[in-house]
Scaffold this active site. Structure first.
Site, mmCIF file in Angstrom:
data_model
loop_
_atom_site.group_PDB
_atom_site.id
_atom_site.type_symbol
_atom_site.label_atom_id
_atom_site.label_comp_id
_atom_site.label_asym_id
_atom_site.label_seq_id
_atom_site.Cartn_x
_atom_site.Cartn_y
_atom_site.Cartn_z
ATOM 1 N N GLY A 198 0.791 -1.229 0.000
ATOM 2 C CA GLY A 198 0.000 0.000 0.000
ATOM 3 C C GLY A 198 0.820 1.273 0.000
ATOM 4 C CG HIS A 199 3.976 3.840 2.029
ATOM 5 N ND1 HIS A 199 5.268 4.255 1.833
ATOM 6 C CD2 HIS A 199 3.339 4.883 2.595
ATOM 7 C CE1 HIS A 199 5.426 5.486 2.277
ATOM 8 N NE2 HIS A 199 4.262 5.884 2.750
ATOM 9 C CG PHE A 200 3.264 5.318 -2.420
ATOM 10 C CD1 PHE A 200 2.117 5.810 -1.825
ATOM 11 C CD2 PHE A 200 4.489 5.853 -2.051
ATOM 12 C CE1 PHE A 200 2.186 6.850 -0.898
ATOM 13 C CE2 PHE A 200 4.557 6.883 -1.120
ATOM 14 C CZ PHE A 200 3.410 7.382 -0.537
#
Length: 145
Positions: free
Chosen positions: A51-53
């Site tokens: 999720g990052h990124f």
């Protein structure tokens, strides 16, 4: 305490209360005179990269901070009683100077500034390929877990 041989992951797991996915120290190269040099191997398999990124994976600054906090606990090796844990109490002067990405080896450096009455402070620096990625001072409290 002075460390003559590196602490491997099994030794790190004995010393830290953290477990997967939150162990952010893979090896401790040296501890001497309140100074530590440790390592975090950053791989694409880290859960936070999902999720990052997704299109440009970057290690979150808060996790670099946590890695430095975990490394800082090795500055106290031999000074803590069994069952005591170091808890993050504050961060001063945090600066993030370069991205940390999959494939990087994050070298963690911490120096104990003081430890009195269960409160302590370390000056910390994280480097990749000799370049400073982050630097800060970490405040912590030592208490029974």
């Amino acid at each position: 305490m002075s460390l003559m041989t590196p602490l491997l992951i099994r030794d790190v797991l004995k010393a830290l209360p953290h477990r997967y996915p939150f162990v952010l120290v893979d090896r401790v190269f040296s501890t001497e005179n309140g100074e530590v040099h440790a390592l975090k191997n950053v791989t694409i398999n880290e859960p936070f990269f999902m999720g990052h990124f997704p299109t440009e994976p970057v290690m979150p600054g808060v996790l670099i901070t946590e890695a430095l906090a975990q490394a800082s606990m090795f500055c106290l090796h031999g000074q803590m009683e069994p069952g005591q844990i170091g808890y993050l109490a504050g961060i001063e002067g945090a600066r993030f100077k370069r991205k940390v990405i999959p494939g990087d080896q994050l070298h963690l450096h911490a120096k104990l500034e003081f430890l009195r009455r269960g409160l302590g402070k370390t000056t910390c620096r994280a480097e990749v390929d000799g370049e400073v990625a982050a630097e800060m001072q970490i405040l912590f409290a030592v208490a029974k877990g």
